[in-house]
Design a protein around this motif. Sequence first.
Motif, PDB file in Angstrom:
ATOM      1  N   GLN A   1       0.834  -1.204   0.000  1.00  0.00           N
ATOM      2  CA  GLN A   1       0.000   0.000   0.000  1.00  0.00           C
ATOM      3  C   GLN A   1       0.872   1.260   0.000  1.00  0.00           C
ATOM      4  O   GLN A   1       0.617   2.214  -0.751  1.00  0.00           O
ATOM      5  N   ALA A   2       1.943   1.230   0.826  1.00  0.00           N
ATOM      6  CA  ALA A   2       2.824   2.406   0.911  1.00  0.00           C
ATOM      7  C   ALA A   2       3.483   2.680  -0.444  1.00  0.00           C
ATOM      8  O   ALA A   2       3.588   3.832  -0.871  1.00  0.00           O
ATOM      9  N   GLU A   3       3.898   1.618  -1.122  1.00  0.00           N
ATOM     10  CA  GLU A   3       4.525   1.798  -2.442  1.00  0.00           C
ATOM     11  C   GLU A   3       3.515   2.372  -3.436  1.00  0.00           C
ATOM     12  O   GLU A   3       3.848   3.230  -4.252  1.00  0.00           O
ATOM     13  N   ALA A   4       2.293   1.872  -3.377  1.00  0.00           N
ATOM     14  CA  ALA A   4       1.270   2.360  -4.309  1.00  0.00           C
ATOM     15  C   ALA A   4       0.925   3.819  -3.998  1.00  0.00           C
ATOM     16  O   ALA A   4       0.804   4.649  -4.897  1.00  0.00           O
ATOM     17  N   LYS A   5       0.824   4.125  -2.699  1.00  0.00           N
ATOM     18  CA  LYS A   5       0.510   5.507  -2.292  1.00  0.00           C
ATOM     19  C   LYS A   5       1.611   6.465  -2.693  1.00  0.00           C
ATOM     20  O   LYS A   5       1.379   7.643  -2.947  1.00  0.00           O
ATOM     21  N   GLY A   6       2.859   5.913  -2.726  1.00  0.00           N
ATOM     22  CA  GLY A   6       4.000   6.740  -3.134  1.00  0.00           C
ATOM     23  C   GLY A   6       3.982   7.044  -4.632  1.00  0.00           C
ATOM     24  O   GLY A   6       4.918   7.650  -5.151  1.00  0.00           O
ATOM     25  N   GLY A   7       2.947   6.606  -5.314  1.00  0.00           N
ATOM     26  CA  GLY A   7       2.806   6.938  -6.730  1.00  0.00           C
ATOM     27  C   GLY A   7       3.388   5.896  -7.679  1.00  0.00           C
ATOM     28  O   GLY A   7       3.566   6.166  -8.861  1.00  0.00           O
ATOM     29  N   ASN A   8       3.672   4.702  -7.157  1.00  0.00           N
ATOM     30  CA  ASN A   8       4.247   3.660  -8.014  1.00  0.00           C
ATOM     31  C   ASN A   8       3.172   2.722  -8.564  1.00  0.00           C
ATOM     32  O   ASN A   8       2.165   2.477  -7.904  1.00  0.00           O
ATOM     33  N   GLN A   9       3.420   2.204  -9.738  1.00  0.00           N
ATOM     34  CA  GLN A   9       2.638   1.063 -10.228  1.00  0.00           C
ATOM     35  C   GLN A   9       3.287  -0.175  -9.624  1.00  0.00           C
ATOM     36  O   GLN A   9       4.493  -0.367  -9.777  1.00  0.00           O
ATOM     37  N   VAL A  10       2.496  -1.004  -8.936  1.00  0.00           N
ATOM     38  CA  VAL A  10       3.103  -2.088  -8.170  1.00  0.00           C
ATOM     39  C   VAL A  10       2.645  -3.470  -8.635  1.00  0.00           C
ATOM     40  O   VAL A  10       1.450  -3.749  -8.732  1.00  0.00           O
ATOM     41  N   VAL A  11       3.645  -4.330  -8.886  1.00  0.00           N
ATOM     42  CA  VAL A  11       3.389  -5.748  -9.087  1.00  0.00           C
ATOM     43  C   VAL A  11       3.939  -6.452  -7.855  1.00  0.00           C
ATOM     44  O   VAL A  11       5.118  -6.285  -7.525  1.00  0.00           O
ATOM     45  N   ALA A  12       3.093  -7.192  -7.145  1.00  0.00           N
ATOM     46  CA  ALA A  12       3.542  -7.892  -5.938  1.00  0.00           C
ATOM     47  C   ALA A  12       3.519  -9.390  -6.199  1.00  0.00           C
ATOM     48  O   ALA A  12       2.455  -9.968  -6.463  1.00  0.00           O
ATOM     49  N   VAL A  13       4.682 -10.016  -6.156  1.00  0.00           N
ATOM     50  CA  VAL A  13       4.780 -11.461  -6.363  1.00  0.00           C
ATOM     51  C   VAL A  13       4.789 -12.129  -4.992  1.00  0.00           C
ATOM     52  O   VAL A  13       5.535 -11.707  -4.108  1.00  0.00           O
ATOM     53  N   VAL A  14       3.962 -13.144  -4.815  1.00  0.00           N
ATOM     54  CA  VAL A  14       3.943 -13.825  -3.514  1.00  0.00           C
ATOM     55  C   VAL A  14       4.326 -15.299  -3.651  1.00  0.00           C
ATOM     56  O   VAL A  14       3.996 -15.969  -4.629  1.00  0.00           O
ATOM     57  N   SER A  15       5.036 -15.777  -2.621  1.00  0.00           N
ATOM     58  CA  SER A  15       5.332 -17.207  -2.475  1.00  0.00           C
ATOM     59  C   SER A  15       4.197 -17.869  -1.710  1.00  0.00           C
ATOM     60  O   SER A  15       3.314 -17.191  -1.181  1.00  0.00           O
ATOM     61  N   ALA A  16       4.299 -19.173  -1.589  1.00  0.00           N
ATOM     62  CA  ALA A  16       3.410 -19.915  -0.693  1.00  0.00           C
ATOM     63  C   ALA A  16       3.823 -19.620   0.752  1.00  0.00           C
ATOM     64  O   ALA A  16       4.938 -19.162   1.000  1.00  0.00           O
ATOM     65  N   MET A  17       2.932 -19.850   1.700  1.00  0.00           N
ATOM     66  CA  MET A  17       3.318 -19.728   3.111  1.00  0.00           C
ATOM     67  C   MET A  17       4.487 -20.674   3.382  1.00  0.00           C
ATOM     68  O   MET A  17       4.526 -21.786   2.827  1.00  0.00           O
ATOM     69  N   ALA A  18       5.429 -20.235   4.237  1.00  0.00           N
ATOM     70  CA  ALA A  18       6.613 -21.053   4.531  1.00  0.00           C
ATOM     71  C   ALA A  18       6.194 -22.483   4.881  1.00  0.00           C
ATOM     72  O   ALA A  18       5.287 -22.677   5.695  1.00  0.00           O
ATOM     73  N   GLY A  19       6.808 -23.448   4.273  1.00  0.00           N
ATOM     74  CA  GLY A  19       6.544 -24.854   4.590  1.00  0.00           C
ATOM     75  C   GLY A  19       5.468 -25.495   3.730  1.00  0.00           C
ATOM     76  O   GLY A  19       5.411 -26.730   3.620  1.00  0.00           O
ATOM     77  N   VAL A  20       4.620 -24.685   3.097  1.00  0.00           N
ATOM     78  CA  VAL A  20       3.484 -25.257   2.363  1.00  0.00           C
ATOM     79  C   VAL A  20       3.945 -26.039   1.126  1.00  0.00           C
ATOM     80  O   VAL A  20       3.443 -27.134   0.844  1.00  0.00           O
ATOM     81  N   THR A  21       4.931 -25.483   0.400  1.00  0.00           N
ATOM     82  CA  THR A  21       5.392 -26.204  -0.801  1.00  0.00           C
ATOM     83  C   THR A  21       5.987 -27.561  -0.398  1.00  0.00           C
ATOM     84  O   THR A  21       5.737 -28.573  -1.051  1.00  0.00           O
ATOM     85  N   ASN A  22       6.748 -27.560   0.709  1.00  0.00           N
ATOM     86  CA  ASN A  22       7.305 -28.837   1.190  1.00  0.00           C
ATOM     87  C   ASN A  22       6.191 -29.829   1.531  1.00  0.00           C
ATOM     88  O   ASN A  22       6.306 -31.022   1.240  1.00  0.00           O
TER      89      ASN A  22
END
Length: 405
Positions: free
Chosen positions: A27-48
Motif C-alpha cells: 500500500q505504501a509503495e502504491a501511495k507513493g505513486g508507483n505502479q506495483v506488481v507484488a509477487v507472492v510465495s506460498a506460506m513457509a513450509g506449504v510447498t514442502n
Amino acid sequence: MARIVVKFGGTSVADIDRIKDAALRIQAEAKGGNQVVAVVSAMAGVTNQMVALTDQMGALFDAREYDAIVSTGEQSNAGLMALALQTLGVQARSWLGWQIPIRTDGVHGKARITGIETEELERRLNTGEVAVVAGFQGIGPDGRITTLGRGGSDLTAVALAGALNAERCDIYTDVDGIYTSDPRVVPKARKLDHVTYDEMLEMASLGSKVLQTRSVELAMNHGVRIQVRSAFSGAPGTFVVNEDEIVEQQIVSGISDSKDDAKITLLRVADRPGVAAGIFGPLAEAAINVDMIVQNVSEDGKTDLTFTVGKSDLKAAAGLLKENQADIGYEELISDPDVVKVSVVGVGMRSHAGVAQKMFQTLADEGINIQVITTSEIKVSVLVAGKFGEQAVRALHTAYGLDVE
Ligand code: ADP
Ligand code: ASP
Ligand code: MG
C-alpha cells in the motif's frame, strides 16, 4: 510514475498477520505513486507439504500433476494478498501464471520462462490496480501448469521486472540482505551493501539460496536492479549490481556451502584414451550433471577417478556406472553422499594471487582434509567431509577478514 516489482518470500507471508503486514508495504509503495506488481510465495513450509503429499501418493510419478499440486500454495496466497489489499482500500487483483500468461517450456518441475504477455497486466497497472502475482508458476506449451524450480518465485519477480521494464525489483525475505555467508551458519557474517551479479550468481549456485540461481542469471542478462531486504524492518538491503558500480572491491565477498552434492569414486580405471568419455557419456545422456572432477594416475597405468553429482542423482548415476562397468573397465565404485562443497567467491580474485593458497592453508590448520578442488575465475571450491562443512565455512570466513567486529 515508477513501475516496481516487490516479492514476498514464504516467511514474509507465512500467516494472515504477515500477509497483512506485507500488504501495508505494498500500500505504501502504491501511495507513493508507483505502479506495483507484488509477487507472492506460498506460506513457509506449504510447498514442502505439497511435495510430501505427492511422494505419499506412491511410485507413479507424473510431473504435470506434481506441478498442479505444488503450485497451489502460491495460488491461495495471491488471493489472500489481494483480499488484504482490498481491505486496506487498495484496488488489487490476483493473477495466476497462466492468467497473465507467463509462458514456459514443458520441463515440468523446473520449467524455463519463454515469454510473458504483459498487455492486459499493463493496462490494469495503468488504471492504478495493484497486480498480485502467484510466484513459481507458468503455463507450458501443452496448456498445463508448470513450476519454475524450488525458490522459483524469485524468478517470477525478476522476469516480470524485466518484461515490464520495472525500475526496481525488491525481494523481501527473512534476512535484511545478502551476507558474506549464511548468517544461520556464521553468526559473524557481515551484511553486504552491494554484491555483483557475477558474485551472486556463483554464491547462489554454490549454495547461498537467498536468491534462486536462475533469477540472478536473468537479472544479469536483463539488467534488472535487485534489492534483497527484510520484510520485518525498514532498513535498506543489499543491491545486486554491475561490477563498475562497486567503488571498493573486496578480494573475497562471500563463503558459500552446499550439501546438495554427492561424491563418486571409481577405483583402478584403465588409463587409456576414451575412458573419461565412456564414463561421462552415459551420465550426460541421462541429464546427470557432473561438477567437480579429479583424476589420479598411478604408476601401474591404472587411475582413480573422483567426481561429484547432485545428491538426488546419486542413485541413478551409480546405477548407470554399474551397468557400464565392463565397458568402462573399473574395479570398484564407492559413493559418498556425506560431503559438503565449500566455496570462496569474489571478483577480486581475478587480479589477486594467493586466494586459493589461503583457503588450503586455513583448512590444513583446521585439520580438514580436502577431497576435490575446482576453480573458476572468481571462485575456489573444495569438497570436504560433511561433518567439517560448518567448521570450514567459519574458519574461512575469519581467515579472509570477513567477520564483523
Ligand atoms: P524466502 O522464503 O524469502 O525466499 P529463502 O529461505 O529462500 O527465503 O532465503 C532466505 C534465507 O537464505 C535466509 O534465511 C538465510 O538463512 C539463507 N541464506 C543463505 N546464504 C545466505 C547469504 N549469503 N546471505 C543471506 N542469507 C542467506
Ligand atoms: N514456494 C516455492 C518453494 O518453496 C517457491 C518459492 O518460495 O520461491 O520453492
Ligand atoms: Mg527463496
